[in-house]
Structure formats: structure tokens, C-alpha cells
Design a protein around this motif. Structure first.
Motif, PDB file in Angstrom:
ATOM      1  N   ILE A  22       0.834  -1.207   0.000  1.00 60.19           N
ATOM      2  CA  ILE A  22       0.000   0.000   0.000  1.00 60.19           C
ATOM      3  C   ILE A  22       0.863   1.249   0.000  1.00 60.19           C
ATOM      4  O   ILE A  22       0.620   2.188  -0.767  1.00 60.19           O
ATOM      5  CB  ILE A  22      -0.963  -0.019   1.206  1.00 60.19           C
ATOM      6  CG1 ILE A  22      -2.016  -1.104   1.007  1.00 60.19           C
ATOM      7  CG2 ILE A  22      -1.611   1.350   1.411  1.00 60.19           C
ATOM      8  CD1 ILE A  22      -2.895  -1.338   2.207  1.00 60.19           C
ATOM      9  N   VAL A  23       1.882   1.274   0.850  1.00 63.98           N
ATOM     10  CA  VAL A  23       2.756   2.455   0.934  1.00 63.98           C
ATOM     11  C   VAL A  23       3.457   2.695  -0.397  1.00 63.98           C
ATOM     12  O   VAL A  23       3.474   3.827  -0.901  1.00 63.98           O
ATOM     13  CB  VAL A  23       3.779   2.286   2.088  1.00 63.98           C
ATOM     14  CG1 VAL A  23       4.868   3.354   2.014  1.00 63.98           C
ATOM     15  CG2 VAL A  23       3.075   2.339   3.438  1.00 63.98           C
ATOM     16  N   ARG A  67       2.643   1.640  -3.413  1.00 63.28           N
ATOM     17  CA  ARG A  67       1.745   1.921  -4.527  1.00 63.28           C
ATOM     18  C   ARG A  67       1.076   3.292  -4.402  1.00 63.28           C
ATOM     19  O   ARG A  67       1.053   4.079  -5.338  1.00 63.28           O
ATOM     20  CB  ARG A  67       0.666   0.851  -4.651  1.00 63.28           C
ATOM     21  CG  ARG A  67      -0.343   1.131  -5.761  1.00 63.28           C
ATOM     22  CD  ARG A  67      -1.305  -0.006  -5.928  1.00 63.28           C
ATOM     23  NE  ARG A  67      -0.608  -1.163  -6.435  1.00 63.28           N
ATOM     24  CZ  ARG A  67      -0.688  -1.602  -7.685  1.00 63.28           C
ATOM     25  NH1 ARG A  67      -1.471  -0.982  -8.539  1.00 63.28           N
ATOM     26  NH2 ARG A  67      -0.025  -2.646  -8.079  1.00 63.28           N
ATOM     27  N   TYR A  68       0.515   3.597  -3.233  1.00 64.33           N
ATOM     28  CA  TYR A  68      -0.328   4.786  -3.105  1.00 64.33           C
ATOM     29  C   TYR A  68       0.376   5.989  -2.506  1.00 64.33           C
ATOM     30  O   TYR A  68      -0.030   7.123  -2.754  1.00 64.33           O
ATOM     31  CB  TYR A  68      -1.584   4.446  -2.294  1.00 64.33           C
ATOM     32  CG  TYR A  68      -2.433   3.419  -3.008  1.00 64.33           C
ATOM     33  CD1 TYR A  68      -3.096   3.732  -4.188  1.00 64.33           C
ATOM     34  CD2 TYR A  68      -2.540   2.118  -2.511  1.00 64.33           C
ATOM     35  CE1 TYR A  68      -3.852   2.792  -4.854  1.00 64.33           C
ATOM     36  CE2 TYR A  68      -3.306   1.175  -3.172  1.00 64.33           C
ATOM     37  CZ  TYR A  68      -3.950   1.509  -4.349  1.00 64.33           C
ATOM     38  OH  TYR A  68      -4.692   0.581  -5.004  1.00 64.33           O
ATOM     39  N   VAL A  69       1.412   5.778  -1.727  1.00 64.45           N
ATOM     40  CA  VAL A  69       2.131   6.912  -1.144  1.00 64.45           C
ATOM     41  C   VAL A  69       3.318   7.304  -2.028  1.00 64.45           C
ATOM     42  O   VAL A  69       3.502   8.472  -2.343  1.00 64.45           O
ATOM     43  CB  VAL A  69       2.593   6.586   0.304  1.00 64.45           C
ATOM     44  CG1 VAL A  69       3.429   7.724   0.871  1.00 64.45           C
ATOM     45  CG2 VAL A  69       1.396   6.306   1.204  1.00 64.45           C
ATOM     46  N   LEU A  70       4.101   6.321  -2.421  1.00 60.11           N
ATOM     47  CA  LEU A  70       5.292   6.610  -3.213  1.00 60.11           C
ATOM     48  C   LEU A  70       5.057   6.539  -4.716  1.00 60.11           C
ATOM     49  O   LEU A  70       5.901   6.987  -5.495  1.00 60.11           O
ATOM     50  CB  LEU A  70       6.418   5.634  -2.824  1.00 60.11           C
ATOM     51  CG  LEU A  70       6.826   5.642  -1.347  1.00 60.11           C
ATOM     52  CD1 LEU A  70       7.866   4.571  -1.085  1.00 60.11           C
ATOM     53  CD2 LEU A  70       7.345   7.012  -0.939  1.00 60.11           C
ATOM     54  N   GLY A  71       3.925   5.963  -5.128  1.00 59.17           N
ATOM     55  CA  GLY A  71       3.629   5.841  -6.546  1.00 59.17           C
ATOM     56  C   GLY A  71       4.534   4.856  -7.272  1.00 59.17           C
ATOM     57  O   GLY A  71       4.742   4.972  -8.467  1.00 59.17           O
TER      58      GLY A  71
END
Length: 174
Positions: free
Chosen positions: A35-36, A38-42
Motif C-alpha cells: 500500500i505504501v 503503490r499509493y504513497v510513493l507511486g
């Protein structure tokens, strides 16, 4: 020997639970990492999904083999609780014989398939599929041993049924 087994059994059961908890914690950590990234760091990463799937398979089969007790197994409690203890023991013995036979018949094919899968590896982590699927062989052998034990208990130890009757009544809310 029996005294050793009575002491070692609960200790081994707790260690099996510890292994399952460690696998669940690792799976959760991989999920959070996914999740981190994919969605935070892209930066989507695939190996975390692979770890989660592998650990889920192992948790389910490890838990079924070593953590779940007979009292926690799924059964038709309405029928099972409504019959006499002798009938319950017969049902348990017949179920044990059928399951042991099915697992024993399928075991050679399972071992052949798992052995054959050494030719393939997972996409990201390059784990050989025979290592990944080996937990099913462990599960099948544990299921055979468990049901042999349950069938033996049902046939030759009727005092076990008094404990079982109590568990059925407690489980049904009586």
C-alpha cells in the motif's frame, strides 16, 4: 513415553500457533508495504503481492494441519448433537476411514505433482513451486495422521465421547 507426549503436545501446539502468527504478521507487513509503495510513493511493486499470496496459502494449510483442533472442525452439529454417543462414534470412525482412504489414494499423485513443479519458479522472488506447494504434502500427511487418531479414539476409547458430548452441548449453547 505417554507422559512425554502429554507435555510435548501442548508445547508443540503453541509453537505451531506461533509459526502461524509469524506468517500472518509477515503477510500483513507485506500488505502494508504494498500500500505504501503503490499509493504513497507511486511505485507499485509486485513481490509484496506474491509474498502475501504465498503466505496465505501456507497459513491456511499450516493452520489446518497443526493449529485447528478437532472441536474446531466444521461438522453438522444439528445431526451430530442429536444422535446417541455410540452413533457419534460410528460417524467419526466412518468419516475417518473415508478421509484417510481419500488422502492416501491422492498422496502419490500429490507428491508427483509437487515434485514436478520444481521446473517453475514464481515471477518476482524466483521461489520454486515445489517448495511453495510442499505445504500441501505436509497438510495431507498431518490430515491422515489426525484422522487415523480420531478413528482409533472413536473405536477404542468411548470415554472420549463424554468429553465430545460436553463440547457439542457447550457449542450449541445448552
Amino acid at each position: 513415553m505417554t507422559g512425554f507426549l502429554e507435555k510435548a503436545g501442548p508445547w508443540l501446539a503453541r509453537r505451531a500457533e506461533n509459526v502461524a502468527v509469524a506468517m500472518l504478521a509477515a503477510m500483513f507487513a507485506a500488505f502494508l508495504l504494498q500500500i505504501v509503495f503503490r499509493y504513497v510513493l507511486g511505485l507499485p511493486i509486485g513481490w509484496t503481492h506474491e509474498v502475501s499470496v504465498i503466505l496465505w496459502i501456507w497459513i491456511v494449510l499450516w493452520g489446518a494441519a497443526f493449529v485447528t483442533t478437532d472441536a474446531e472442525e466444521i461438522r453438522f452439529d444439528i445431526v451430530y448433537g442429536a444422535v446417541r454417543p455410540r452413533t457419534r462414534r460410528a460417524m467419526c470412525a466412518v468419516t475417518a476411514v473415508v478421509l484417510v482412504a481419500l488422502y492416501l489414494v491422492s498422496l502419490p499423485a500429490v507428491i508427483d505433482y509437487v515434485s514436478f513443479m520444481k521446473v517453475q519458479k514464481t515471477t518476482y522472488l524466483k521461489i520454486r513451486y515445489d517448495w511453495l506447494f510442499s505445504i500441501y504434502v505436509v497438510f495431507a500427511v498431518a490430515a491422515i495422521l489426525r484422522h487415523l487418531w480420531l478413528g482409533w479414539q472413536a473405536l477404542f476409547h468411548p470415554e472420549r465421547d463424554a468429553e465430545e458430548s460436553f463440547l457439542v452441548k457447550v457449542g450449541s449453547g445448552e
